[in-house]
Design an enzyme around this catalytic site. Structure first.
Site, PDB file in Angstrom:
ATOM      1  N   HIS A   1       0.809  -1.227   0.000  1.00 35.68           N
ATOM      2  CA  HIS A   1       0.000   0.000   0.000  1.00 35.68           C
ATOM      3  C   HIS A   1       0.842   1.277   0.000  1.00 35.68           C
ATOM      4  O   HIS A   1       0.283   2.366   0.095  1.00 35.68           O
ATOM      5  CB  HIS A   1      -0.920  -0.024   1.223  1.00 35.68           C
ATOM      6  CG  HIS A   1      -0.148  -0.008   2.511  1.00 35.68           C
ATOM      7  ND1 HIS A   1       0.650  -1.071   2.913  1.00 35.68           N
ATOM      8  CD2 HIS A   1       0.009   0.945   3.454  1.00 35.68           C
ATOM      9  CE1 HIS A   1       1.228  -0.760   4.053  1.00 35.68           C
ATOM     10  NE2 HIS A   1       0.852   0.451   4.409  1.00 35.68           N
ATOM     11  N   ASP A   2       2.156   1.125  -0.066  1.00 35.33           N
ATOM     12  CA  ASP A   2       3.036   2.300  -0.061  1.00 35.33           C
ATOM     13  C   ASP A   2       3.754   2.508  -1.389  1.00 35.33           C
ATOM     14  O   ASP A   2       4.472   3.495  -1.554  1.00 35.33           O
ATOM     15  CB  ASP A   2       4.114   2.154   1.030  1.00 35.33           C
ATOM     16  CG  ASP A   2       3.523   2.169   2.426  1.00 35.33           C
ATOM     17  OD1 ASP A   2       2.528   2.890   2.646  1.00 35.33           O
ATOM     18  OD2 ASP A   2       4.062   1.449   3.299  1.00 35.33           O
TER      19      ASP A   2
END
Ligand code: NOJ
Length: 528
Positions: free
Chosen positions: A322-323
């Site tokens: 998610h980064d």
């Protein structure tokens, strides 16, 4: 072997998996409802990004109560029901543990900032300003600007490696350690199967708070954080003592896993396994995300990583999270198929990011819809594009929600959603299912040894061997046909799976042709 060695981990970003209460944000009931999809996919364990009470300055990575559930995601009953349902399906559930920092609205921080005499003052990192009145040292926040926030009431600064709404805890304080270890026990007793520990390499900072030196490789346009080498603010030797203690808590419970989030070169990951393997079971290896997508670069990465593992340490590989920008956008749709084959055939535990199995791409976010605080602080750094809702079907809002989702859906979602991909024998999703099933069926792909076979031009080939079975994996990282992939001339095998349509069952002898962007898994006819 342990489940976390043979299994496949699947990361869910809870805000974006499935909404059931019509607020446009995913929730725990939604995840529970979608478990059959994950069972069909064949994964073994789910890792949930944070679902705890949070002001959501960093979407749950700023926690104001470590032992609750944020109402946005549901209730503790919903959580217990999810654990029970996951276990009933034979799935493990790993949760996020964010020990480096709390929310600035956590009661501990509220108490800490009351005065210099507060009983919890030393739970956080408070320092006097520099003699010239500026911050205590030059440390930078990963999310932009100084990592120090001035507090006028007590005329001191507190340290925050991320947002100012995320003050760092002081892990040199034994009371902090005890409190956080109790948090782990709280969840372990509720049945969770382990933790993914947020920014574990940040937990201890230099005792003397020395300035970080300039980074000689810094280039104009890089995020400001990169301008310094964080040698005093991260990756300190004493962090391993903290991790050993976290591991001891894990070991109070049978068969749980400790995963550490660590962005360091692979050679430095070795230390995070701990002395005598008493550290993290799996220090996350993000190198595939950061290595250029070329056969030679990936081959040498695998060698470096395998070569740096301490004896008995178990490897792991990650392609997305998610980064970081979505895999399919980084390397293209055709290579995403090769990447899937690589991830699921390398030696070590694979972690798969939700939606990568249907080839979700980075979704362009119009400026007025940017939600990620990093993106709001530093233009271009936003992570929203890889956190968009899972498109389940071609209905309005893609079956994710009955309302407008918190982030936009991909414009092309009607054609590339789970429902259509599941029905297509040539979809990426079908390939993932086959790869995971093959991994389950052939022990060579889980416990087998890793042996490089060939690397030339765009081709990478390696073999996995166990119990008298040898599987050759040959991957074409390029867009040209590779006509003469050299194998030992005595080599005889049979294709089990191609990443492109067809070829299963084809006999291979001595040498091999790979179509553009093709990966093959071949079973050797006899292993001497
Ligand atoms: C790493 C997490 O993966 C990221 O999403 C978060 O913003 C930072 N840690 C701060 O907790």
């Amino acid at each position: 072997m342990h489940w976390w060695q043979t299994g496949v981990i699947y990361q869910i970003y809870p805000r974006s998996f499935q909404d059931t209460n019509g607020d446009g944000v995913g929730d725990l009931k939604g995840i529970a409802a979608r478990l059959p999809y994950l069972v069909d996919l064949g994964i073994d364990a789910i890792w949930l990004s944070p679902v705890f009470p949070s002001p959501m300055a960093d979407f749950g990575y700023d926690i104001s109560d470590y032992t609750g559930i944020d109402p946005l995601f549901g209730t503790m009953e919903d959580f217990d029901a999810l654990v029970a349902r996951a276990h009933a399906f034979g799935l493990k559930l790993i949760i996020d543990f964010v020990p480096n920092h709390t929310s600035n609205r956590h009661p501990w921080f509220a108490e800490s900032r009351v005065s210099r005499q507060s009983a919890k003052r030393d739970w956080y990192i408070w320092r006097n300003g520099a003699p010239d009145g500026g911050p205590p040292n030059n440390w930078l926040s990963e999310f932009g600007g100084s990592a120090w926030q001035y507090d006028a009431a007590s005329d001191q600064y507190y340290y925050h490696a991320f947002l100012r709404e995320q003050p760092d805890l002081n892990w040199r304080n034994p009371a902090v350690r005890e409190a956080m270890q109790d948090v782990m026990r709280f969840w372990l007793k509720r049945g969770v199967d382990g933790f993914r520990v947020d920014v574990i390499w940040h937990l201890i900072k230099d005792e003397a708070f020395r300035d970080n030196p300039p980074n000689p490789d810094y280039r104009d346009g890089d995020p400001a954080y990169r301008s310094l080498l964080p040698i005093y603010s991260t990756d300190q030797r004493q962090v391993h003592e903290v991790i050993r203690e976290l591991r001891a808590v894990i070991d109070e419970f049978p068969d749980r896993v400790l995963i550490g989030e660590i962005y360091l070169p692979v050679e430095k990951l070795a230390a995070y396994y701990g002395e005598g393997l008493n550290g993290a079971h799996l220090p996350f290896n993000f190198a595939l995300i950061e290595t250029p997508w070329r056969a030679d670069a990936v081959a040498s990465l695998i060698d470096r990583y395998e070569g740096s593992l301490p004896p008995g340490a178990w490897p792991n590989w990650v392609l997305g999270n998610h980064d970081r920008p979505r895999l399919a956008s980084r390397i293209g749709a055709a290579q995403a198929r090769v990447a899937a084959m690589l991830l699921l055939t390398l030696r070590g535990t694979p972690t798969l990011y939700y939606g990568d199995e249907i080839g979700m791409t980075q979704v362009p976010i119009p400026p007025q819809r940017v939600r990620d605080p990093w993106g709001l602080n530093v233009s271009g750094q936003g992570r929203d594009g890889c956190r968009t809702p899972m498109p389940w079907d071609a209905s309005r809002h893609a079956g994710f929600s009955s309302a407008e989702p918190w982030l936009p859906l991909a414009a092309d979602s009607p054609g590339s959603n789970v429902e259509s991909a599941a029905a297509d024998p040539n979809s990426l999703l079908t390939l993932y299912r086959r790869l995971i099933a093959l991994r389950r069926a052939h022990a060579a792909l889980t416990k087998g040894t890793y042996r490089p076979v060939a690397q030339s031009g765009a081709v990478l080939a390696f073999e996995r061997v166990a119990d008298g079975e040898a599987l050759l994996v040959a991957l074409n990282f390029g867009e040209e046909t590779e006509n003469n992939v050299l194998l030992p001339n005595t080599y005889r095998g049979t294709v089990l799976l191609s990443s492109c349509p067809g070829r299963a069952g084809e006999a291979i002898a001595g040498q091999l042709t790979l179509r553009p962007h093709e990966g093959l898994i071949i079973l050797r006819d006899s292993v001497s």
